[in-house]
Scaffold this active site. Structure first.
Site, PDB file in Angstrom:
ATOM      1  CE  LYS A 112      -3.738   2.698   9.626  1.00  0.00           C
ATOM      2  NZ  LYS A 112      -5.054   2.028   9.770  1.00  0.00           N
ATOM      3  CD  GLU A 143      -6.706  -4.237  16.905  1.00  0.00           C
ATOM      4  OE1 GLU A 143      -6.977  -3.238  16.247  1.00  0.00           O
ATOM      5  OE2 GLU A 143      -6.667  -5.386  16.394  1.00  0.00           O
ATOM      6  CE  LYS A 161      -3.862  -2.236   0.122  1.00  0.00           C
ATOM      7  NZ  LYS A 161      -4.725  -2.411   1.277  1.00  0.00           N
ATOM      8  CG  ASP A 193      -3.556  -6.722  14.240  1.00  0.00           C
ATOM      9  OD1 ASP A 193      -3.599  -5.491  14.398  1.00  0.00           O
ATOM     10  OD2 ASP A 193      -4.027  -7.325  13.251  1.00  0.00           O
ATOM     11  CG  ASN A 194      -7.936  -7.659  13.547  1.00  0.00           C
ATOM     12  OD1 ASN A 194      -8.775  -7.016  14.193  1.00  0.00           O
ATOM     13  ND2 ASN A 194      -7.490  -7.274  12.368  1.00  0.00           N
TER      14      ASN A 194
END
Lengths: 672, 672
Positions: B530, B417, B257, B388-389
């Site tokens: 990010k 999280e 990204k 994370d997640n």
């Protein structure tokens, strides 16, 4: 790393669905919930999984006598809670559980719809679905097997993705995939949840207690079963369906109690029927003055002919003359002086009663004998037992005994007579008692009645505890009845008969409104039948009796299904604390009953009822009819506030059937 | 009768005591409750038996590493409920249970007192007691054995019953009998109840998150661990004790990204640290631009020197370039075209991320490898992990993994999280996560904050769920912060830092009050770190920062023990919904903190606080001092209503230390 726990011991890590909080459930599944034949069990559970996968699941249920489980789809109701229902149609025990799994086809289908909406269906997306369908076809049999194979190839060979997507979203395909869903990684809640299913009478019954000894016209003559037959039409005429008799056994003579519980009886005093056992026998014998087993059989048969059942009292305690005291002295506690320990509540002594010692080394034989007492009476056709003071015997004993009995006789009903602390009463119900006496006699204000009955008829407690309301018993003549006169008896009758589905009275004392206590401050009856013969065959014909009012109330109970359940009780506010108001309704709203009682036996009371019409199944803006099933009067109610006046010198209660307005095809309106 | 169940299978029917509803207990004992070292566990249970026997009982508890159980007497608190407490002093797991038995001596002693009051003690009553004492002597050892034998013979040989009774009621005798109580028919609750004991930081910590890549003064240069060392004094100066770093691993280049999450990156764009894995390595490797393991070690050591710990992010997902994709393709889902399935939420695609397929046949190897990732970082000295997640991986996997890790490393802290549905978040906490992010960022009204935090900090949920409040994260820039300016940041900081014992901020974005969203309606930061390097070493020196205010709030947290727990949170009413008011206090009332926050960042708000002084440990009729630990101001409060004005342009909150008036020996009054 090798010292770490072997994953071989781990259950399959691919069972990714979580099932939590399966309800109804008593004490983590330690005890079964209760139902009667014809009811249903609605089961809920929290079900979810990781990620955003779709879930499918079923409610599993089976009668313990059935080999196969039945499965009913379970549906989400929001906040990860799911729900389903199964009917119970046979007595005995059912078990139930919940099973759920990640449904990859359901997930794929949901996503396909989103892709379609976004115009983003690619050939490979369809390939994924076709693969799932092909795998399902391999699992399936018969028509589904072929159909699924065809679906898969049609989707694969669709001329363009859009056409393929529309094919793949067909409802028939979804249905076939549902039937052949991949449950290899299904999670099952292993909580051993059970429901005990009893016959309908466990839920709804009207009890009438009387003393067989008093079925006589002559105080010098002990009533017999023959005499008792003659009172049955009178009881049936009042609409009762259970006739309950205090202990029928020989009465001990050692330390026998005289009239009004005095310590020195006269020679003719019959003693208390609860001082069980004499040289003629114990818990499996009949008091010789009552008659023979054959005469008892005839009495029971006559009750059945009149639509009633006979319940008897089981009181596990012995008079000093009980045969057990000689044959099984090891079942009692012994004092250092060698005598058997009588019952006491220091400094009070009950020397006419020996309790069993449940800590005896011979407890197994004692348990078996006491179970056999029940079996003995069951073989004589008795199917309903009122159990005296069960809270003074171990809970584990009752749990074992009731399970033992029910294994072969699932229709046997047990009523727990335990007036004690709430958790103790609840534990007896969990242990298996079908019904329980309650503190109803001492709940006389609207706040008390509302609070007490709300606790009993909601949530977990309502899943196992069935209240049986008694305005009076041979042991309980409350101050309210002593001082309130006829209106008090009428109000308490209506409350008992409509707050709970099971209720009973001790007669003819109740319908004759006997209200004299043994002494001021006592709740014992003066000249109680517990200690003497009363010529009730004469009494019952006394004028001014409540018998017709009772007959009316019992008819209303029979004719209104809403009154035959406990868990549908809803209280409504009033602006006058002397007026209590509540309603009950059937699920389908075909029967809605609204009750208002004036709790003040001395004054006319009036006030506004505050009822959300929706609670009665009435749309907010329409009129509805409150049809008083006692007086026959019909009132038009409207909106959330309606005015009521109740004169205790007439009838201190309304039992309204709520009738909603309907319109015929001819445009004619009437109240249904 | 022989066909009936053999009573041999029945547990001893003489275990007559019932133990129900042992609390605290999560899901019927399926999961442990949580504590930290130095806390205690208060256990309650319903305990009762049949009849009117007296009961004795103990709370049993032991660390799983201990052989022996400890026993603490359990005392009745009314309504058949009993209570006792045990301390937890070691990390790891303790188990606890309750045991109770009928105490015949206690019963006898109670009855003897009644007999004595009624003047009814008979010699045989004393014989009964002497027998119980003789039997206890036979069970006892040493001094008790002899003493009890002596008691028995003194009571037996008393010259009259009155003297014997007084002897028998001696407290020393009762104590000796207590020590040698007959437990042969004791009931033990077998529910396998456990408590996981973590270190104190699991309960109380202040987190600061920053991007190592941005520890640079030059946008063209990627920050290094060396650079990161230079920011540590700044973070420590604000009073934080946990420094949390996003993933440190090599970042994938396939589908990388670009800035602001665009799909076409420039050649210099660093990509998202959560696109883990490249040819340099995966979850056990460091991003080469950050530095070496040795440099990381030096960074961690410097943090420790400054009184802080380093937490890292564990995100179980892979970039398409992760070595796992070649070495373990079986750990991923494959599409019919042979490609690995990327993450998606149709129609959104996340082609830079491959999720693991936890339904792989090779799930055991996958689980073990993921556990080894944690062990790898633990061996490098990391003891705190932000996960994370976690809700996109199986719950059963986390439960296994956390237990595995804790078996050897009980001090490891896991922060979950998972911003998702409540039952999913709770399940992760039950599975073992020490702490959890919450919906705090989106709770902005007093009703919302009060309702949400009441649920989390009370009852069963508070036994396992520890909230960690974040006003912002790299993913969350709320509308409230976007529009509320400096007062909004200050209010949210005070709320996060005082509502829950654990909290954190993402800086320097927070203290610099960055509030520009990527686009209107987005909660993403514009120019988010990010996706790009931001020269934070320059940024952090910007004027007008909240760093001093943050330092003050963190000092207040450290100095006030009441703020270091969650379960002591109590909300108070105000007559202005823009003012939220709550307090926390220590058990011994030595520290009581009252917080008031103006939730309206735009206007001065005033109103009456409605606080029962007793909730603050103040007798109703006395004045007390509210000492504002932010401004230093001291206010005299009195009675249940006190007036407050908060101007958001200055400080939108009070954090009061409540000081009660005390009187010295010299009759001088001051506020403690």
């Amino acid at each position: 790393m090798e010292k770490r726990k072997d994953l071989a011991a781990q259950p399959d890590g691919r069972n990714r669905v979580v099932i939590e909080r399966v309800d109804p459930r008593i004490d983590c599944g330690r005890f079964p919930i209760k139902r009667v034949v014809g009811e249903s069990v609605t089961v809920e559970a929290d079900i979810f999984t990781d990620g955003d996968n779709s879930i499918s699941g079923v409610l599993l249920h089976r009668h313990l006598q059935d080999e196969e489980w039945s499965a009913t789809p379970i549906e989400p109701i929001g906040n990860d809670r799911w729900r389903s229902t199964f009917p119970v149609i046979k007595m005995g025990q059912y078990e139930y559980s919940v099973q759920a799994w990640i449904d990859h086809f359901k997930t794929w289908r949901r996503d396909l719809r989103k892709r379609l909406d976004a115009g983003q269906v690619s050939p490979v997306d369809l390939q994924v679905g076709a693969q799932l369908i092909t795998t399902a076809s391999a699992r399936a049999h018969g028509a589904d097997k072929r159909a699924l194979a065809n679906w898969a190839s049609s989707i694969k060979s669709a001329t363009n993705p859009l056409e393929g997507a529309h094919l793949a979203l067909a409802q028939e395909l979804a249905d076939a995939m549902d039937r052949n869903s991949d449950r290899s990684f299904a999670t099952t809640a292993h909580e051993n949840l059970r429901v005990v299913v009893e016959r309908e009478k466990a839920r709804f019954g009207s009890w009438y207690e009387f003393f067989p000894r008093s079925c006589t016209s002559d105080v010098t003559r002990h009533g017999t079963f023959e005499d008792c037959k003659s009172i049955l039409p009178y009881v049936a005429g009042m609409g009762f369906d259970i006739v309950y008799l205090p202990p029928l056994h020989p009465v001990g003579s050692t330390h026998r109690k005289g009239k009004n519980n005095t310590l020195v009886p006269s020679e003719t005093d019959p003693g208390s029927p609860w001082a069980i056992g004499a040289f003629e026998g114990g818990h499996k014998a009949l008091h010789p003055a009552l008659g023979t087993f054959k005469q008892l059989d005839a009495f029971v048969a006559e009750a059945v002919r009149l639509g009633m059942e006979v319940a008897i009292d089981i009181a596990f305690q012995c008079s000093p003359d009980h045969p057990y005291t000689k044959d099984h002295p090891e079942w009692f506690s012994h004092r250092p002086d060698g005598t058997i320990q009588y019952a006491e509540n220091p400094p009070k002594k009950y020397e006419d009663i020996y309790p069993f010692n449940f800590e005896t080394e011979d407890w197994k034989a004692l348990w078996q004998e006491l179970r056999d007492v029940f079996l003995f009476w069951i073989e004589r056709g008795i199917r309903i037992f009122r159990v005296d003071n069960p809270h003074t015997k171990p809970f584990i004993f009752w749990e074992w005994l009731i399970n033992e009995i029910r294994e072969e006789h699932p229709g046997v009903i047990f009523l727990s007579e335990a007036f004690t602390r709430p958790k103790v009463m609840y534990r007896l119900a969990k242990a298996g008692f079908s019904q329980s006496y309650t503190y109803f006699p001492w709940r006389n204000t609207s706040w008390d009645l509302r609070q007490y009955h709300s606790v009993m008829t909601r949530g977990e407690i309502a899943e196992y505890f069935r209240p049986n309301s008694w305005p009076n018993t041979p042991d309980i003549l409350t101050e309210y009845l002593q001082t309130g006169g006829r209106p008090a008896f009428m109000a308490r009758l209506v409350l008992a008969a409509t707050l709970t589905a099971n209720y009973g009275i001790y007669g003819p004392a109740f319908e004759l409104m006997e209200n004299a206590p043994r002494e001021p401050g006592s709740e014992e009856y003066l000249d109680s039948e517990k200690y003497e013969v009363r010529p009730r065959l004469v009494d019952k014909e006394k004028p001014g009796s409540l018998r017709e009012f009772i007959a009316l109330v019992n008819r209303v109970r029979r004719e209104n299904l809403a009154l035959q359940s406990d868990r549908n009780l809803v209280f409504h506010d009033t602006d006058n604390p002397e007026l209590i108001c509540y309603s009950k309704r059937t699920h389908d709203l075909s029967n809605v009953v609204l009750v208002v009682v004036n709790l003040d036996p001395h004054h006319v009371q009036s006030g506004w009822l505050e009822i959300n019409p929706r609670d009665l199944g009435i749309p907010g803006h329409t009129e509805y009819q409150a049809h008083d099933l006692i007086s026959g009067g019909r009132y038009l109610f409207h909106g959330p506030k309606n005015f009521i006046v109740l004169d205790p010198s007439k009838v201190p209660a309304h039992i309204f059937r709520i009738r909603r307005r309907v319109r015929t095809e001819q445009d004619f309106e009437y109240y249904l």
